[in-house]
Design a protein around this motif. Structure first.
Motif, PDB file in Angstrom:
ATOM      1  N   VAL A  42      -4.309   1.869   9.548  1.00 40.10           N
ATOM      2  CA  VAL A  42      -3.814   1.734   8.179  1.00 40.10           C
ATOM      3  C   VAL A  42      -2.444   1.060   8.162  1.00 40.10           C
ATOM      4  CG1 VAL A  42      -3.016   3.011   6.138  1.00 40.10           C
ATOM      5  CG2 VAL A  42      -5.140   3.682   7.286  1.00 40.10           C
ATOM      6  N   LEU A  61      -5.435   1.385  -1.612  1.00 39.68           N
ATOM      7  CA  LEU A  61      -6.335   1.294  -0.465  1.00 39.68           C
ATOM      8  C   LEU A  61      -7.338   2.439  -0.544  1.00 39.68           C
ATOM      9  CD1 LEU A  61      -7.084   0.173   2.447  1.00 39.68           C
ATOM     10  CD2 LEU A  61      -5.523   1.911   3.328  1.00 39.68           C
ATOM     11  N   LEU A  73      -1.215  10.867   6.938  1.00 35.02           N
ATOM     12  CA  LEU A  73      -0.951   9.883   5.890  1.00 35.02           C
ATOM     13  C   LEU A  73       0.161  10.366   4.964  1.00 35.02           C
ATOM     14  CD1 LEU A  73      -4.626   8.887   5.024  1.00 35.02           C
ATOM     15  CD2 LEU A  73      -2.890   7.352   5.971  1.00 35.02           C
ATOM     16  N   VAL A 125      -3.251   5.911  -1.410  1.00 37.60           N
ATOM     17  CA  VAL A 125      -4.462   5.836  -0.607  1.00 37.60           C
ATOM     18  C   VAL A 125      -5.493   6.852  -1.088  1.00 37.60           C
ATOM     19  CG1 VAL A 125      -5.442   6.091   1.715  1.00 37.60           C
ATOM     20  CG2 VAL A 125      -3.187   5.055   1.426  1.00 37.60           C
ATOM     21  N   ALA A 135      -5.782   3.293  -6.899  1.00 39.06           N
ATOM     22  CA  ALA A 135      -5.693   3.115  -5.443  1.00 39.06           C
ATOM     23  C   ALA A 135      -5.119   1.760  -5.042  1.00 39.06           C
ATOM     24  CB  ALA A 135      -7.074   3.287  -4.818  1.00 39.06           C
ATOM     25  N   PHE A 194       2.575   8.131   2.345  1.00 41.67           N
ATOM     26  CA  PHE A 194       1.555   7.705   1.398  1.00 41.67           C
ATOM     27  C   PHE A 194       1.258   8.827   0.409  1.00 41.67           C
ATOM     28  CE2 PHE A 194       0.575   5.176   5.220  1.00 41.67           C
ATOM     29  CZ  PHE A 194       0.576   3.900   4.677  1.00 41.67           C
ATOM     30  N   ILE A 198       0.855  -1.189   0.000  1.00 37.35           N
ATOM     31  CA  ILE A 198       0.000   0.000   0.000  1.00 37.35           C
ATOM     32  C   ILE A 198       0.887   1.234   0.000  1.00 37.35           C
ATOM     33  CG2 ILE A 198      -1.674   1.347   1.324  1.00 37.35           C
ATOM     34  CD1 ILE A 198      -2.782  -1.268   2.412  1.00 37.35           C
ATOM     35  N   LYS A 213      -1.521  -2.525   6.552  1.00 38.72           N
ATOM     36  CA  LYS A 213      -0.446  -2.654   5.578  1.00 38.72           C
ATOM     37  C   LYS A 213       0.543  -3.733   6.000  1.00 38.72           C
ATOM     38  CE  LYS A 213       3.301  -0.036   3.376  1.00 38.72           C
ATOM     39  NZ  LYS A 213       3.970   1.289   3.238  1.00 38.72           N
ATOM     40  N   VAL A 229      -1.719  10.526  -1.336  1.00 36.06           N
ATOM     41  CA  VAL A 229      -3.131  10.594  -0.938  1.00 36.06           C
ATOM     42  C   VAL A 229      -3.942  11.399  -1.946  1.00 36.06           C
ATOM     43  CG1 VAL A 229      -4.763  11.292   0.862  1.00 36.06           C
ATOM     44  CG2 VAL A 229      -2.494  10.434   1.498  1.00 36.06           C
TER      45      VAL A 229
END
Length: 415
Positions: free
Chosen positions: A186, A94, A38, A18, A92, A43, A15, A190, A45
């Motif tokens: 999250v 996630l 995040l 997101v 995506a 990540f 992941i 992961k 996003v």
């Protein structure tokens, strides 16, 4: 007629990307901080906002926090062939819906596709995590609970709401968990994707930390164990798919791992009682990392002992052997012991393996200053009962989390 559901999504290998989906509700204000957390965690996003969400927080805020355009419309004329929802669904790794309103739960459970969020959830092959947030009476309503169960059966990952005072003044379950907790969910999710699910369906009980044996109301006998190894094992067992009960002794001041049941105890007798109850309730694997005091005072003084003489003698009696008791009482259970020694480590470890009828024992030399008690690192040698015909495994110095993952892998290969 009963209906058989199949999971909506396969497990993703990793992941990094997101989609944070925000629906209408006062808890939407927490989503801004969640987006920031995040991004800080590394990540990428992208944000989807429903029309209701935009009544509580603006798309501009989320765009500034993520550095990406916020998506609000099902048919995006800017996207290739106007199919923005398909592009997002494929992009995506996630989808995280936080907060998810009661209306959103109902529409997802019915498989509707009349807005961007619902359509992306139908079109994506990524896992979908849902964090509901609503009034406590709404959350308790049978229709909402039926939708939650339906979504769980479909394979959506549900995040239970917190309890407390709500914006409307009611008190009860329905609050969106704090952004830091959602980030941990999250990260844990992961981690699970990268760990073989070798303990799926297994119930694991772990003891951790020291025991505390009272001398009087203010003094006690104990040791330097912090519980770090046991807590690391709880996380590793959980990530491997197990249902984990963690019995924490003494006054362990560590955060309880998510999705782990924690039982706090003080003395060795307390720990034995909790361990026996857990084993009796059904346990497949028992891991004893706790540093249990060998002795306790015969009778703890009811009042503080005054310093009135130069010498004092304590009358000590032996504590119960928790590990041996569980092992001998439940011979079909897979039992793992730990041996923290300062000399002749292998000799004492093998002795405990045989005398306590264990399946596996992990031993370390706590005379070393760089590992063991209070350290974040450890190094161990693992021995197995003769019936498994396995050679000892040396686990080189590493973080306790890494040692825990290696130990769980060995357990999974052995059971």
């Amino acid at each position: 007629m009963s209906q058989i559901f199949t999971p909506v999504v396969p497990v993703a290998p990793s992941i990094t990307k997101v989609i944070l989906a925000i629906t209408g509700g006062i808890a939407a204000y927490k989503s801004a901080l969640l987006a920031r957390l995040l991004v800080k965690e590394g990540f990428e996003v992208r944000v989807i906002m429903t029309q209701g969400a935009q009544q509580f927080i603006t798309p501009l805020t989320l765009q500034a926090l993520t550095g990406n355009e916020v998506h609000t419309e099902l048919l995006d004329t800017e996207a290739e062939a106007g199919m923005g929802h398909i592009e997002l669904a494929k992009w995506a790794d996630l989808v995280l819906i936080a907060p998810a309103s009661a209306n959103t739960l109902a529409r997802l459970a019915m498989g509707m596709a009349d807005d961007l969020l619902a359509t992306v959830c139908l079109a994506t092959s990524a896992p979908v995590m849902i964090a509901p947030a609503m009034n406590q009476q709404m959350w308790a309503h049978p229709a909402v609970q039926l939708n939650v169960q339906t979504l769980s059966d479909m394979g959506y990952e549900m995040i239970e709401p917190d309890s407390g005072v709500q914006a409307c003044g009611d008190v009860g379950a329905g609050r969106l968990p704090e952004p830091e907790i959602l980030l941990r969910r999250v990260l844990n999710f992961k981690a699970k994707l990268m760990v073989p699910q070798s303990l799926t369906g297994k119930k694991v009980t772990i003891t951790a930390g020291p025991t505390v044996e009272a001398i009087d109301p203010v003094r006690f006998l104990s040791n330097h164990s912090t519980g770090k190894m046991g807590f690391a094992l709880a996380r590793a067992c959980r990530d491997a798919g197990a249902e984990v009960t963690l019995i924490a002794g003494g006054k362990v001041d560590l955060t309880t791992p998510l999705d782990v049941q924690r039982i706090n105890v003080l003395s060795a007798n307390d720990m034995l009682q909790a361990a026996s109850q857990s084993a009796k309730a059904g346990c497949d694997i028992f891991i004893a990392t706790a540093a249990v005091a060998d002795y306790r005072t015969r009778d703890a003084a009811p009042q503080k002992i005054k310093k009135t003489q130069d010498e004092m003698t304590l009358d000590l009696v032996k504590n119960p052997d928790i590990l041996a008791t569980i092992s001998h009482t439940y011979p079909d259970m897979f039992v793992v012991g730990f041996a923290a020694e300062t000399q002749d480590v292998e000799k004492y470890a093998r002795g405990k393996l045989a005398s306590k009828d264990l399946d596996m024992i992990a031993c370390n030399d706590v005379s070393r200053k760089d590992i063991g008690f209070a350290s974040d690192e450890n190094a161990m040698t693992v021995f197995f009962a003769d019936k498994y015909q396995q050679e000892p495994e040396a686990l080189d110095k590493a973080s306790k989390d890494e040692i825990a993952r290696q130990l769980v892998a060995l357990i999974g290969q052995t059971i």
